[in-house]
Design an enzyme around this catalytic site. Structure first.
Site, PDB file in Angstrom:
ATOM      1  N   CYS A 155       1.009  -1.235  -0.054  1.00  0.00           N
ATOM      2  CA  CYS A 155       0.106  -0.179  -0.046  1.00  0.00           C
ATOM      3  C   CYS A 155       0.601   1.276   0.057  1.00  0.00           C
ATOM      4  O   CYS A 155       1.666   1.517  -0.998  1.00  0.00           O
ATOM      5  CB  CYS A 155      -0.723   0.028   1.141  1.00  0.00           C
ATOM      6  SG  CYS A 155      -2.289   1.243   1.067  1.00  0.00           S
ATOM      7  N   HIS A 161      -3.879  -4.810  -0.113  1.00  0.00           N
ATOM      8  CA  HIS A 161      -3.282  -5.397   0.991  1.00  0.00           C
ATOM      9  C   HIS A 161      -3.539  -7.037   1.133  1.00  0.00           C
ATOM     10  O   HIS A 161      -4.490  -7.512   1.539  1.00  0.00           O
ATOM     11  CB  HIS A 161      -4.392  -4.947   2.319  1.00  0.00           C
ATOM     12  CG  HIS A 161      -3.907  -3.389   2.706  1.00  0.00           C
ATOM     13  ND1 HIS A 161      -2.984  -3.193   3.579  1.00  0.00           N
ATOM     14  CD2 HIS A 161      -4.622  -2.399   2.053  1.00  0.00           C
ATOM     15  CE1 HIS A 161      -2.959  -1.805   3.603  1.00  0.00           C
ATOM     16  NE2 HIS A 161      -3.985  -1.428   2.728  1.00  0.00           N
ATOM     17  N   GLU A 189      -2.433  -8.992   3.293  1.00  0.00           N
ATOM     18  CA  GLU A 189      -2.572  -9.462   4.878  1.00  0.00           C
ATOM     19  C   GLU A 189      -4.078  -9.571   5.153  1.00  0.00           C
ATOM     20  O   GLU A 189      -4.683  -9.870   6.163  1.00  0.00           O
ATOM     21  CB  GLU A 189      -1.891  -8.695   5.794  1.00  0.00           C
ATOM     22  CG  GLU A 189      -2.248  -7.460   6.083  1.00  0.00           C
ATOM     23  CD  GLU A 189      -1.716  -6.334   5.033  1.00  0.00           C
ATOM     24  OE1 GLU A 189      -1.452  -6.676   3.727  1.00  0.00           O
ATOM     25  OE2 GLU A 189      -2.162  -5.050   5.567  1.00  0.00           O
TER      26      GLU A 189
END
Lengths: 252, 204
Positions: free
Chosen positions: B82, B186, B188
């Site tokens: 990001c 993202h 994650e």
């Protein structure tokens, strides 16, 4: 192309996940918020919103611990709100795993905080929560967990929130909360057409068709809470319904 | 397989989320507060949530800039996520005009407002692979990943583009040159597709 989102909302009071009806929080649904996430059949949900609705500020640390626990096993975007009154606590919530902060009362009492959070963390990580209520035939924005009437018209408040740095709106109607009759579609549409940031609809979902109504009225994401806890595999069923309706959602 | 991954902590990130995801795929995350320990890792991640200006000034004040430059030119694997990806570019026009790390000949600019789209770009969107890469192995082309950003990377060298996505315009959603990779989304927070990407980073 960007997908419409299905969002699960966890209303947390102290340690418990509670049911919300017109902003009164009585029934505990889960005794451990992290467990509730497991119950959500998490792979169908696109995002999780966790709100600390406790009446006391002392719950802040406990809430942050809850976020930490949830994020250990949850690889989904998480937005959190409740008692965000300063930058340090905001930073802590991000650090524990939150992706977005949801602010409500601060847009009324401390607009400077909203502005500085937006400039520090970016507008994309600040969501303005807007609660409306109808009184004497007028729908206005209420803050402080639905206790103070700002007298503002919802779309004016939404525009103001965006000017102060909100990158998203989380819209709820106190009259519709837990009332099982679907979203407040009139105000939802009004807000969606007055701002250019994404809008999340919340409050009142009982049938899956309430979700598609919200999307058709302009919502970028549709959120539900109570109904997810009482129906087995509810998130998956909701997602299937939206796909069958031909809506552009993330497949499961 | 090298399981140790260093995560640069410069007060601008959802460090725990990333650590949790690395643990989930069998890695061992270490949070790096001390710039002198960067060189000891063979893989690092530069995360980032927030505004460009604060991020680059935090990297400066915490003396990460030169060790990161050394790391990048050493050929060791580095992944930016990001804002971490945006920091790898030459400049950003977010709230002013700022220099980045300059590893990619690219600018960071606001996503343009076109009809029928909402900004910032928040939610799940398709990622279209532009070239082959070890990090994308086992992941289906056009998988959905989670995005939350208002600015995007504009590459001068098209060979650097690893993937594109569409939100009003087609924009660059991942960049890669040799050992340096950046992703706008993202991983994650992108469930199985995202965890696969992190696992690939661990194993690459």
């Amino acid at each position: 192309m960007l997908k419409k989102r299905l969002i699960a909302v966890l209303i947390v009071n102290g340690k418990y996940v509670v049911q919300s009806v017109k902003f009164k929080h009585t029934n505990a649904i889960h005794y451990d918020a992290a467990e509730a996430i497991e119950c959500f059949n998490k792979w169908s949900i696109d995002e999780i919103i966790i709100l600390n609705v406790s009446r006391t500020e002392e719950t802040r640390m406990e809430f942050s611990k809850t976020i930490e626990n949830i994020c250990k096993k949850c690889f989904l975007p998480v937005a959190v709100g409740g008692w965000i009154t300063d930058i340090n606590y905001s930073r802590e919530l991000f650090y524990k795993g939150a992706d977005k902060l949801i602010l409500n009362t601060a847009f009324h009492t401390n607009p400077a905080l909203c502005e500085s959070l937006a400039s520090k963390f970016g507008t994309q990580s600040i969501t303005a929560s807007i609660d409306v209520k109808k009184e004497n035939k007028r729908t206005t924005v209420w803050v402080n967990r639905g206790r103070i009437n700002t007298e503002y018209h919802p779309s004016d408040w939404a525009k103001r929130a965006v000017e102060l740095g909100a990158g998203e709106i989380f819209f709820n109607s106190i009259d519709h909360d837990g009332a099982r009759k679907g979203y407040n579609l009139v105000t939802l549409n009004d807000i969606c057409s007055s701002v250019n940031v994404p809008v999340i609809a919340f409050g009142g979902v009982f049938n899956w068709s309430h979700l598609s109504e919200g999307i058709r009225e302009g919502a970028d994401a549709v959120a539900l809470a109570n109904q997810l806890h009482y129906t087995e595999h509810s998130a998956r069923r909701a997602k299937k319904f939206l796909i069958n309706e031909g809506l552009n959602v993330r497949s499961i | 397989m090298i399981k140790d991954i260093g995560i640069i902590d410069y007060d601008m990130g959802n460090i725990s989320s990333l650590s949790n995801a690395i643990i989930e795929v069998g890695g061992k995350p270490s949070i790096i507060n001390d710039p002198t320990s960067v060189a000891g890792f063979s893989k690092i991640i530069l995360p980032g949530v927030g505004a460009f200006k604060d991020a680059i000034s935090n990297l400066k004040s915490k003396q990460f800039i030169s060790v990161l430059n050394d790391f990048a030119s050493s050929g060791k694997q580095i992944l930016g996520i990001c804002l971490g990806m945006q920091l790898m570019c030459k400049t950003s026009s977010e709230n002013g005009y700022f220099d980045g790390l300059g590893w990619f000949d690219a600018e960071v600019n606001k996503l343009p407002k076109t009809s029928n789209i909402k900004l910032p770009h928040i939610g799940w969107n398709e990622v279209n692979f532009s070239k082959q890469n070890a990090l994308l192995e086992t992941i289906k082309d056009k998988s959905d990943f989670y995005f939350v950003h208002g600015y995007h990377v504009e590459c001068k060298n098209y060979e650097d583009i690893l993937s594109t996505s569409s939100h009003g315009i087609n924009f660059v959603s991942a960049i890669q040159n040799k050992n340096i990779t950046g992703v706008q989304f993202h991983p994650e927070k992108s469930q199985s597709a995202g965890l696969s990407l992190i696992k690939n980073f661990l194993e690459s």
